[in-house]
Design a protein around this motif. Structure first.
Motif, PDB file in Angstrom:
ATOM      1  N   GLY A  12       0.808  -1.217   0.000  1.00  0.00           N
ATOM      2  CA  GLY A  12       0.000   0.000   0.000  1.00  0.00           C
ATOM      3  C   GLY A  12       0.839   1.263   0.000  1.00  0.00           C
ATOM      4  N   LEU A  13       0.173   2.373  -0.361  1.00  0.00           N
ATOM      5  CA  LEU A  13       0.865   3.657  -0.492  1.00  0.00           C
ATOM      6  C   LEU A  13       1.493   4.115   0.838  1.00  0.00           C
ATOM      7  N   ALA A  14       0.779   3.882   1.952  1.00  0.00           N
ATOM      8  CA  ALA A  14       1.316   4.316   3.252  1.00  0.00           C
ATOM      9  C   ALA A  14       2.592   3.541   3.571  1.00  0.00           C
ATOM     10  N   LEU A  29       5.106  12.934  -4.688  1.00  0.00           N
ATOM     11  CA  LEU A  29       4.457  12.899  -6.006  1.00  0.00           C
ATOM     12  C   LEU A  29       4.343  11.432  -6.393  1.00  0.00           C
ATOM     13  N   LEU A  30       3.276  11.041  -7.076  1.00  0.00           N
ATOM     14  CA  LEU A  30       3.143   9.647  -7.483  1.00  0.00           C
ATOM     15  C   LEU A  30       3.942   9.393  -8.761  1.00  0.00           C
ATOM     16  N   GLY A  31       4.564   8.219  -8.824  1.00  0.00           N
ATOM     17  CA  GLY A  31       5.452   7.906  -9.951  1.00  0.00           C
ATOM     18  C   GLY A  31       4.739   7.686 -11.268  1.00  0.00           C
ATOM     19  N   ASP A  42     -12.711   5.887  -7.299  1.00  0.00           N
ATOM     20  CA  ASP A  42     -11.289   5.650  -7.637  1.00  0.00           C
ATOM     21  C   ASP A  42     -10.351   6.511  -6.788  1.00  0.00           C
ATOM     22  N   TYR A  43     -10.929   7.396  -5.966  1.00  0.00           N
ATOM     23  CA  TYR A  43     -10.102   8.394  -5.274  1.00  0.00           C
ATOM     24  C   TYR A  43     -10.314   8.400  -3.765  1.00  0.00           C
ATOM     25  N   GLY A  44      -9.348   9.003  -3.073  1.00  0.00           N
ATOM     26  CA  GLY A  44      -9.595   9.384  -1.693  1.00  0.00           C
ATOM     27  C   GLY A  44     -10.436  10.652  -1.763  1.00  0.00           C
ATOM     28  N   ILE A  45     -11.509  10.705  -0.959  1.00  0.00           N
ATOM     29  CA  ILE A  45     -12.436  11.848  -1.039  1.00  0.00           C
ATOM     30  C   ILE A  45     -12.414  12.624   0.280  1.00  0.00           C
ATOM     31  N   VAL A  72     -12.069   9.776   3.123  1.00  0.00           N
ATOM     32  CA  VAL A  72     -12.519   8.389   2.894  1.00  0.00           C
ATOM     33  C   VAL A  72     -11.816   7.867   1.656  1.00  0.00           C
ATOM     34  N   GLU A  73     -11.171   6.715   1.769  1.00  0.00           N
ATOM     35  CA  GLU A  73     -10.465   6.133   0.622  1.00  0.00           C
ATOM     36  C   GLU A  73     -11.445   5.382  -0.277  1.00  0.00           C
ATOM     37  N   LYS A  74     -11.572   5.833  -1.498  1.00  0.00           N
ATOM     38  CA  LYS A  74     -12.378   5.183  -2.542  1.00  0.00           C
ATOM     39  C   LYS A  74     -13.770   4.762  -2.071  1.00  0.00           C
ATOM     40  N   PRO A  75     -14.593   5.734  -1.659  1.00  0.00           N
ATOM     41  CA  PRO A  75     -15.933   5.382  -1.164  1.00  0.00           C
ATOM     42  C   PRO A  75     -16.885   5.049  -2.315  1.00  0.00           C
ATOM     43  N   GLY A 123     -11.568  15.042  -4.883  1.00  0.00           N
ATOM     44  CA  GLY A 123     -10.702  13.869  -4.891  1.00  0.00           C
ATOM     45  C   GLY A 123      -9.250  14.227  -4.615  1.00  0.00           C
ATOM     46  N   ILE A 124      -8.576  13.347  -3.868  1.00  0.00           N
ATOM     47  CA  ILE A 124      -7.139  13.504  -3.590  1.00  0.00           C
ATOM     48  C   ILE A 124      -6.391  13.142  -4.870  1.00  0.00           C
ATOM     49  N   THR A 125      -5.556  14.040  -5.384  1.00  0.00           N
ATOM     50  CA  THR A 125      -4.940  13.789  -6.702  1.00  0.00           C
ATOM     51  C   THR A 125      -3.608  13.057  -6.607  1.00  0.00           C
ATOM     52  N   GLY A 126      -3.001  12.983  -5.418  1.00  0.00           N
ATOM     53  CA  GLY A 126      -1.747  12.230  -5.296  1.00  0.00           C
ATOM     54  C   GLY A 126      -0.514  13.115  -5.196  1.00  0.00           C
ATOM     55  N   ALA A 127      -0.681  14.396  -4.864  1.00  0.00           N
ATOM     56  CA  ALA A 127       0.476  15.254  -4.558  1.00  0.00           C
ATOM     57  C   ALA A 127       0.272  15.758  -3.133  1.00  0.00           C
ATOM     58  N   TYR A 128       1.307  15.623  -2.324  1.00  0.00           N
ATOM     59  CA  TYR A 128       1.176  15.919  -0.899  1.00  0.00           C
ATOM     60  C   TYR A 128       2.402  16.670  -0.398  1.00  0.00           C
ATOM     61  N   LEU A 129       2.191  17.573   0.572  1.00  0.00           N
ATOM     62  CA  LEU A 129       3.311  18.178   1.310  1.00  0.00           C
ATOM     63  C   LEU A 129       3.070  17.751   2.749  1.00  0.00           C
ATOM     64  N   LEU A 178      -2.247  -0.790   3.389  1.00  0.00           N
ATOM     65  CA  LEU A 178      -2.045   0.325   4.319  1.00  0.00           C
ATOM     66  C   LEU A 178      -2.238   1.612   3.518  1.00  0.00           C
ATOM     67  N   GLN A 179      -3.286   2.338   3.828  1.00  0.00           N
ATOM     68  CA  GLN A 179      -3.678   3.503   3.021  1.00  0.00           C
ATOM     69  C   GLN A 179      -3.149   4.806   3.626  1.00  0.00           C
ATOM     70  N   LEU A 180      -2.507   5.610   2.791  1.00  0.00           N
ATOM     71  CA  LEU A 180      -2.035   6.924   3.248  1.00  0.00           C
ATOM     72  C   LEU A 180      -3.216   7.769   3.732  1.00  0.00           C
ATOM     73  N   THR A 181      -4.350   7.600   3.050  1.00  0.00           N
ATOM     74  CA  THR A 181      -5.563   8.350   3.426  1.00  0.00           C
ATOM     75  C   THR A 181      -5.920   8.085   4.893  1.00  0.00           C
ATOM     76  N   ASP A 182      -5.778   6.840   5.356  1.00  0.00           N
ATOM     77  CA  ASP A 182      -6.113   6.516   6.751  1.00  0.00           C
ATOM     78  C   ASP A 182      -5.132   7.182   7.714  1.00  0.00           C
ATOM     79  N   THR A 198      -3.000  20.902 -14.906  1.00  0.00           N
ATOM     80  CA  THR A 198      -3.633  19.675 -15.395  1.00  0.00           C
ATOM     81  C   THR A 198      -2.880  18.463 -14.884  1.00  0.00           C
ATOM     82  N   ARG A 199      -3.644  17.451 -14.508  1.00  0.00           N
ATOM     83  CA  ARG A 199      -3.049  16.224 -13.984  1.00  0.00           C
ATOM     84  C   ARG A 199      -3.315  15.086 -14.956  1.00  0.00           C
ATOM     85  N   TYR A 200      -2.282  14.289 -15.222  1.00  0.00           N
ATOM     86  CA  TYR A 200      -2.432  13.141 -16.113  1.00  0.00           C
ATOM     87  C   TYR A 200      -2.071  11.874 -15.336  1.00  0.00           C
TER      88      TYR A 200
HETATM   89  C1  G1P Z   1      -3.912   6.740  -4.382  1.00  0.00           C
HETATM   90  C2  G1P Z   1      -4.507   7.264  -3.070  1.00  0.00           C
HETATM   91  C3  G1P Z   1      -5.864   7.937  -3.332  1.00  0.00           C
HETATM   92  C4  G1P Z   1      -5.697   9.017  -4.395  1.00  0.00           C
HETATM   93  C5  G1P Z   1      -5.080   8.404  -5.669  1.00  0.00           C
HETATM   94  C6  G1P Z   1      -4.769   9.453  -6.722  1.00  0.00           C
HETATM   95  O1  G1P Z   1      -4.717   5.663  -4.853  1.00  0.00           O
HETATM   96  O2  G1P Z   1      -4.665   6.194  -2.178  1.00  0.00           O
HETATM   97  O3  G1P Z   1      -6.350   8.512  -2.138  1.00  0.00           O
HETATM   98  O4  G1P Z   1      -6.952   9.610  -4.674  1.00  0.00           O
HETATM   99  O5  G1P Z   1      -3.835   7.748  -5.360  1.00  0.00           O
HETATM  100  O6  G1P Z   1      -4.329   8.835  -7.916  1.00  0.00           O
HETATM  101  P1  G1P Z   1      -4.226   4.658  -6.028  1.00  0.00           P
HETATM  102  O7  G1P Z   1      -4.498   5.394  -7.321  1.00  0.00           O
HETATM  103  O8  G1P Z   1      -2.773   4.412  -5.786  1.00  0.00           O
HETATM  104  O9  G1P Z   1      -5.070   3.435  -5.891  1.00  0.00           O
END
Ligand code: G1P
Length: 282
Positions: A101-103, A121-123, A163-166, A183-186, A196-202, A222-226, A245-247
């Motif tokens: 998991g991301l966490a 940043l997500l890879g 698909d997102y953390g909300i 909430v992770e992916k409700p 939605g959480i886009t995947g960039a964090y400070l 293990l979810q970073l959102t939690d 813009t996010r891709y």
């Molecule tokens: C992760 C995070 C999620 C976030 C998403 C953005 O999920 O857990 O909260 O909204 O990135 O892409 P993943 O896409 O890795 O399942």
């Protein structure tokens, strides 16, 4: 600033291409996604980057290594570009032993990061933003007191909510939300908002202690959102919208769209691609 780039996901949405190749190495025009992500971090002021890899991700490490066979008397422009990137920031690697998991991937960075706030940043996600997204988040972090983690959010359509953390939060000023809960992916019916959480964090370094206290959550990971939920209760977290813009390259359609968008910005490709796209008249 230190930036952590988790690149340990399995790339299931892109099989079979990602069976033996990391999804972070998928090309967008002529560069792998991870190179754009590192460029983005460097443009935001990162001088130290830690990429969290895992099994089958060795190609990511090789990409930032010197390739003696590509050292030619007349240096190749693409190699010069990569060398410059490596001069501006040191790129380090750590391996996540299992995709838990991301966490868990972020937890692998604890020793490297130490006690300072750091960027994530997500890879597999490219953010085309001006100023760069992490620079926007750092500015917000300082403006908001420099003690609370700041996460990037954007409105998502109903069909994508799961698909997102909300984020559930209160808008304190335009585009700045004090987070009550995440909430992770409700399921759509349970989503507290469409942010939605886009995947960039400070993140503040307290995230590491929070990660140690969470249990496996959505999908048994293990979810970073939690962990961020614990920080929201104990330290406070802000969610902020951003310009740009996010891709998400892990999605096949977005990957195709990104290639077209980026090729249209390339002076060599645009004159050939544009007439071709026009001629399709779909
Ligand atoms: C992760 C995070 C999620 C976030 C998403 C953005 O999920 O857990 O909260 O909204 O990135 O892409 P993943 O896409 O890795 O399942």
């Amino acid at each position: 600033m230190k930036v952590v780039i988790p690149a340990a996901g399995r790339g299931l949405r892109f099989l079979p291409a990602t069976k033996s190749m990391p999804k972070e190495m998928l090309p967008v025009v002529d560069r792998p996604v991870i190179q754009y992500v590192v460029e983005e971090a460097v443009a935001a002021g990162a001088d130290d980057i830690l990429i969290v890899t895992g099994r089958t991700k060795r190609a990511v490490e090789d990409h930032f290594d010197l390739s003696p066979e590509l050292v030619t008397p007349e240096p190749l422009p693409a190699m010069v570009e990569l060398d410059r990137l490596s001069e501006r920031a040191t790129v380090h690697f750590v391996r996540q032993r299992q995709p838990k998991g991301l966490a868990d991937a972020i937890a692998c960075a604890e020793r490297h990061v130490g006690k300072e706030p750091f960027g994530v940043l997500l890879g597999d996600t490219i953010n085309v933003c001006d100023p760069p997204l992490l620079a926007q988040l750092s500015r917000r972090f300082e403006e908001l007191g420099g003690r609370r983690s700041v996460i990037a959010v954007e409105p998502v359509p109903d069909s994508k909510v799961s698909d997102y953390g909300i984020v559930d939060g209160t808008e304190e000023r335009p585009g700045v939300y004090a987070v009550r809960h995440l909430v992770e992916k409700p399921a759509l019916a349970d989503a507290p908002s469409r942010l939605g959480i886009t995947g960039a964090y400070l993140l503040t370094p307290s995230i590491f202690a929070a990660i140690r206290r969470i249990e496996p959550g959505r999908n048994g990971e293990l979810q970073l959102t939690d962990a961020l939920n614990l920080l929201a209760e104990e330290e406070g977290v802000y969610a902020v919208t951003f310009q740009g813009t996010r891709y998400d390259i892990g999605d096949r359609f977005i990957w195709l769209k990104t290639n077209i968008d980026f090729a249209l910005k390339d002076p060599e490709l645009r004159p050939r691609l544009e007439p071709m796209l026009r001629s399709l008249r779909l």
